[in-house]
Motif scaffolding. Structure first.
Motif, short mmCIF file in Angstrom:
data_model
loop_
_atom_site.label_atom_id
_atom_site.label_comp_id
_atom_site.label_asym_id
_atom_site.label_seq_id
_atom_site.Cartn_x
_atom_site.Cartn_y
_atom_site.Cartn_z
N HIS A 74 0.87 -1.18 0.00
CA HIS A 74 0.00 0.00 0.00
C HIS A 74 0.90 1.22 0.00
O HIS A 74 1.86 1.29 0.76
N ILE A 75 0.59 2.19 -0.83
CA ILE A 75 1.37 3.44 -0.81
C ILE A 75 1.06 4.16 0.49
O ILE A 75 -0.10 4.37 0.86
N ALA A 76 2.10 4.55 1.21
CA ALA A 76 1.96 5.08 2.56
C ALA A 76 1.32 6.46 2.56
O ALA A 76 1.32 7.18 1.55
N GLU A 77 0.80 6.82 3.71
CA GLU A 77 0.16 8.13 3.91
C GLU A 77 1.13 9.26 3.59
O GLU A 77 2.28 9.29 4.03
N GLY A 78 0.67 10.21 2.75
CA GLY A 78 1.45 11.38 2.42
C GLY A 78 2.59 11.15 1.46
O GLY A 78 3.37 12.07 1.20
N ALA A 100 -1.37 16.47 -6.12
CA ALA A 100 -2.06 16.38 -7.42
C ALA A 100 -2.29 14.93 -7.83
O ALA A 100 -3.36 14.58 -8.35
N HIS A 101 -1.31 14.08 -7.60
CA HIS A 101 -1.44 12.67 -7.95
C HIS A 101 -2.47 11.99 -7.05
O HIS A 101 -3.28 11.17 -7.52
N THR A 135 -4.84 9.86 2.32
CA THR A 135 -4.50 10.66 1.15
C THR A 135 -4.14 9.79 -0.05
O THR A 135 -4.31 10.22 -1.20
N THR A 136 -3.66 8.60 0.21
CA THR A 136 -3.30 7.67 -0.89
C THR A 136 -4.37 6.60 -1.10
O THR A 136 -4.13 5.64 -1.83
N ALA A 160 6.12 5.47 -10.46
CA ALA A 160 6.98 6.00 -11.53
C ALA A 160 6.45 7.31 -12.08
O ALA A 160 7.22 8.21 -12.44
N LEU A 161 5.13 7.44 -12.16
CA LEU A 161 4.54 8.70 -12.60
C LEU A 161 4.79 9.82 -11.58
O LEU A 161 5.02 10.98 -11.96
N ALA A 162 4.76 9.48 -10.30
CA ALA A 162 4.95 10.49 -9.26
C ALA A 162 6.41 10.85 -9.07
O ALA A 162 6.73 12.02 -8.74
#
Length: 266
Positions: free
Chosen positions: A2-6, A11-12, A106-107, A161-163
């Protein structure tokens, strides 16, 4: 993972939340209709959600120093279709973010998109494709769960990769790095999840055969017979051979004297 908070730029984070919202709304409608029309399915729905929650809460250290985990979304996608699994996955991710500090608010949109949208749809597509070609049920279940797991990590690699593109090689360079860390090391876990999902499906076939038949996972006997009969009738057949009675009738007609012949002989 899981992508972590913050961890994502604002924008992403907002963009992934907007992209996930229509799928979640559609899933809520599908879930509401399923519960209203078939209240007996609530137990199996709860079991599918619990399966996803437990598996995706496991943190297993990977060889690259990060943590990986199964997703558990393949089972629910096969049983109830991807829209409903999107809702179950979103609820799972929300509870994990609030109670386990696993992921974040947020994620949440990005995590929902990878694990609760792309994962179930990819796994279900592979499952349906294999079933279309009469692949055995458990083989189709294994590959459906395997793809649902692995595709989640592939999408997460794309999101990161986009971020955070590489300063020198850009998006492609960053994708190679994130994919090597998350997607490649996820393959053994995806295989393990596929085997576990097959085991759970075998238990469900024994204990909930009627419910699985209603959901279309198992075919009714009449449907199976009709399918096999249609396949048999589709085989080309040669011209029908005359029966023995037809041959006897034909010979009798050729040997029976007509009235004209009888009168002439008299």
């Amino acid at each position: 993972m899981h992508i972590a908070e913050g961890f994502l730029p604002p924008a992403h984070a907002i963009a992934w939340g907007v992209a996930s919202a229509p799928f979640v709304v559609h899933g809520v409608r599908s879930l509401t209709r399923e519960v209203k029309e078939h209240p007996e399915s609530t137990l199996l729905l709860g079991a599918s959600g619990a399966f996803t929650f437990v598996l995706s809460a496991l943190k297993i250290p990977s060889v690259t120093g990060s943590c990986s985990h199964p997703t558990g979304t393949g089972l629910g996608a096969i049983l109830f279709r991807p829209p409903i699994m999107t809702v179950l996955g979103t609820i799972t991710l929300l509870f994990q973010a609030l109670l386990l500090a696993h992921g974040g608010l947020t994620t949440l949109g990005a995590n929902v998109f990878s694990m609760a949208i792309v994962g179930p749809w990819a796994g279900y597509a592979v499952y349906r494709l294999l079933k279309r070609y009469d692949v055995p049920l458990m083989v189709a279940v294994f590959f459906g769960a395997f793809v649902a797991d692995l595709s989640t990590y592939c999408v997460t690699s794309v999101q990161l990769a986009l971020a955070f593109p590489d300063p020198s090689s850009g998006f492609l360079g960053a994708l190679g790095k994130f994919g090597g860390i998350f997607a490649v090391t996820q393959i053994p876990l995806a295989v393990s999840e596929g085997l576990l999902t097959v085991l759970v499906m075998r238990l469900l076939v024994q204990s909930s055969k009627g419910e699985l038949t209603r959901l279309g996972v198992l075919l009714q006997r009449k449907q199976a017979d009709a399918t096999s009969g249609a396949a048999a009738s589709a085989e080309p057949t040669g011209p029908a051979e005359p029966t023995e009675s037809a041959e006897l009738g034909k010979s009798a007609e050729t040997t029976k004297p007509t009235e004209k012949q009888t009168g002439a002989s008299a």
